[in-house]
Scaffold this motif. Structure first.
Motif, short mmCIF file in Angstrom:
data_model
loop_
_atom_site.label_atom_id
_atom_site.label_comp_id
_atom_site.label_asym_id
_atom_site.label_seq_id
_atom_site.Cartn_x
_atom_site.Cartn_y
_atom_site.Cartn_z
N UNK A 159 16.40 15.01 37.82
CA UNK A 159 15.38 16.37 38.71
C UNK A 159 14.33 16.62 37.70
N UNK A 160 15.03 17.57 36.65
CA UNK A 160 14.19 18.17 35.45
C UNK A 160 14.14 17.39 33.60
N UNK A 161 13.99 16.49 34.08
CA UNK A 161 13.71 15.65 32.93
C UNK A 161 12.79 16.21 32.40
N UNK A 162 11.37 15.99 33.13
CA UNK A 162 10.31 16.00 32.68
C UNK A 162 10.09 17.80 32.42
N UNK A 163 10.18 17.99 32.85
CA UNK A 163 10.48 20.00 32.16
C UNK A 163 11.38 20.34 30.74
N UNK A 164 12.62 19.36 30.66
CA UNK A 164 13.10 19.16 29.15
C UNK A 164 12.19 18.42 28.42
N UNK A 165 11.39 17.61 28.61
CA UNK A 165 10.16 16.68 27.28
C UNK A 165 8.93 18.03 27.84
N UNK A 166 8.87 18.93 28.59
CA UNK A 166 8.21 19.94 28.11
C UNK A 166 8.43 21.42 27.31
N UNK A 167 10.01 21.25 26.78
CA UNK A 167 10.40 22.30 26.67
C UNK A 167 10.72 21.62 25.25
N UNK A 168 10.54 20.56 24.47
CA UNK A 168 10.60 20.08 23.55
C UNK A 168 9.16 19.82 23.59
N UNK A 169 8.63 19.87 23.62
CA UNK A 169 7.37 19.59 23.64
C UNK A 169 6.80 20.45 22.54
N UNK A 170 7.37 21.37 23.22
CA UNK A 170 6.59 22.72 23.18
C UNK A 170 7.75 23.69 21.39
N UNK A 200 3.95 19.55 42.09
CA UNK A 200 2.19 19.36 41.15
C UNK A 200 2.13 21.12 40.13
N UNK A 201 3.08 22.03 40.17
CA UNK A 201 3.33 23.05 39.69
C UNK A 201 2.47 22.71 38.04
N UNK A 202 1.86 23.47 37.03
CA UNK A 202 1.96 23.29 36.32
C UNK A 202 2.77 23.18 34.94
N UNK A 203 3.59 22.45 34.67
CA UNK A 203 4.62 21.98 33.90
C UNK A 203 4.73 23.04 32.56
N UNK A 204 3.25 22.85 31.46
CA UNK A 204 3.16 23.16 30.41
C UNK A 204 3.21 24.90 31.04
N UNK A 205 2.62 25.60 31.93
CA UNK A 205 2.63 27.18 31.75
C UNK A 205 3.96 27.59 31.83
N UNK A 206 4.38 26.99 33.05
CA UNK A 206 5.63 27.56 33.64
C UNK A 206 6.61 26.92 32.27
N UNK A 207 6.61 26.06 30.99
CA UNK A 207 7.44 26.40 29.65
C UNK A 207 6.74 27.07 29.17
N UNK A 208 5.44 27.57 29.21
CA UNK A 208 5.41 28.79 28.02
C UNK A 208 6.01 30.03 27.90
N UNK A 209 5.93 30.61 29.55
CA UNK A 209 7.14 31.63 30.08
C UNK A 209 8.03 31.44 29.71
#
Length: 292
Positions: A20-31, A279-288
């Motif tokens: 459930x959190x894998x995509x968000x975790x990848x975005x954190x690492x990418x950031x 469908x939220x913008x995960x990149x924007x969330x990770x920047x938060x």
């Protein structure tokens, strides 16, 4: 120092985040952020030390992003992390204030449906007289029941909606069923809230989730239950003042558009355990999370 975010691990593979959190975790690492893993099942079982065994020692300040945690277990998590040289960015006190309705209600009292609550342990339905007194204090004919954290809105007639707060037998029956279905997961006690009629619109979410970091609205998304990705734009002025009064670093406010055109706060939560719309913008969330 890179920001580190703790995610719940996959129950079948403790070395990777829950799906459930894998995509968000990848975005954190990418950031450029770091990712740690927590065993949610072990934490709920009271084994906080085992739950954080995979978190690097000396990790410093940490965000948690995962499944909901009872406030007491969250305090256990923070204590276990401190023993390893880490600490949660949201203190246990701030987590409880944002996560449980009695903690946030006073700050939002003019913006949210009137509510009364009765502390009770899991499996124990408050006596009919206590429920009747709480119901009589609400300024509406109808209401809903929930606990300090969640409702059972998907079992609307059976365990959520109270069509007539003056009907003592019906109120007790619905509340009793709610307590039964919540079982050991009943959080804090029973809450009775005044029922308000909200409106919907085609193609746009009129129930929205606002993500606040350090008192600022950093992101507005559709509520996770909405079939639409686009979120309507509520007036956040009054809500900003309430968030400032609450004084928590990372919170969410769920707003819904009432039938008379007034935006109402229907729920407040700790941002660490609030879900994102698919469908939220995960990149924007990770920047938060990873930004200043």
């Amino acid at each position: 120092m890179p920001i580190t975010v703790l995610y719940c691990c996959d129950p079948l593979n403790g070395r990777r985040p829950d799906a459930h959190f894998a995509e968000e975790a990848r975005a954190v690492r990418s950031a450029g952020g770091g990712v740690g893993l927590v065993d949610h099942d072990a934490l709920l079982a009271g084994e906080a030390g085992r739950a954080v065994a995979g978190v690097a020692a000396g990790a410093g300040p940490l965000w948690y992003r995962g499944w909901m945690i009872p406030a007491g277990r969250y305090a256990d998590l923070d204590a276990a992390l401190r023993e390893r040289g880490g600490e949660l960015r949201v203190t246990p006190d701030a987590y409880r204030r944002a996560h449980e309705l009695p903690g946030w209600y006073e700050a939002f009292a003019g913006l949210t449906p009137p509510s009364r609550w009765l502390a009770t342990p899991p499996g124990k339905t408050p006596e009919p007289a206590r429920l009747a007194d709480a119901a009589a204090a609400l300024p509406s004919r109808a209401g809903i029941v929930k606990d300090y954290v969640k409702s059972r809105k998907h079992e609307w007639a059976e365990a959520c909606h109270l069509p007539d707060l003056a009907d003592r037998a019906a109120v007790h029956r619905v509340v009793n069923r709610f307590v039964e279905l919540q079982g050991a997961d009943l959080a804090g006690g029973v809450v009775l809230r005044a029922f308000e009629t909200f409106t919907a619109a085609e193609g746009v979410a009129t129930e929205v989730r606002v993500w606040w970091r350090d008192g600022e609205p950093r992101l507005v998304t559709a509520h996770p239950d909405s079939p639409y990705a686009e979120a309507a734009a509520p007036d956040l002025g009054p809500v900003r003042a309430a968030v400032a009064e609450l004084g928590c670093a990372f919170v969410t406010t769920d707003l819904a558009l009432r039938a008379d055109g007034v935006w109402r706060v229907v729920e407040v939560g700790d941002g660490q355990v609030s879900d994102l719309h698919r469908d939220a913008d995960r990149a924007a969330f990770v920047r938060l999370l990873t930004g200043g």
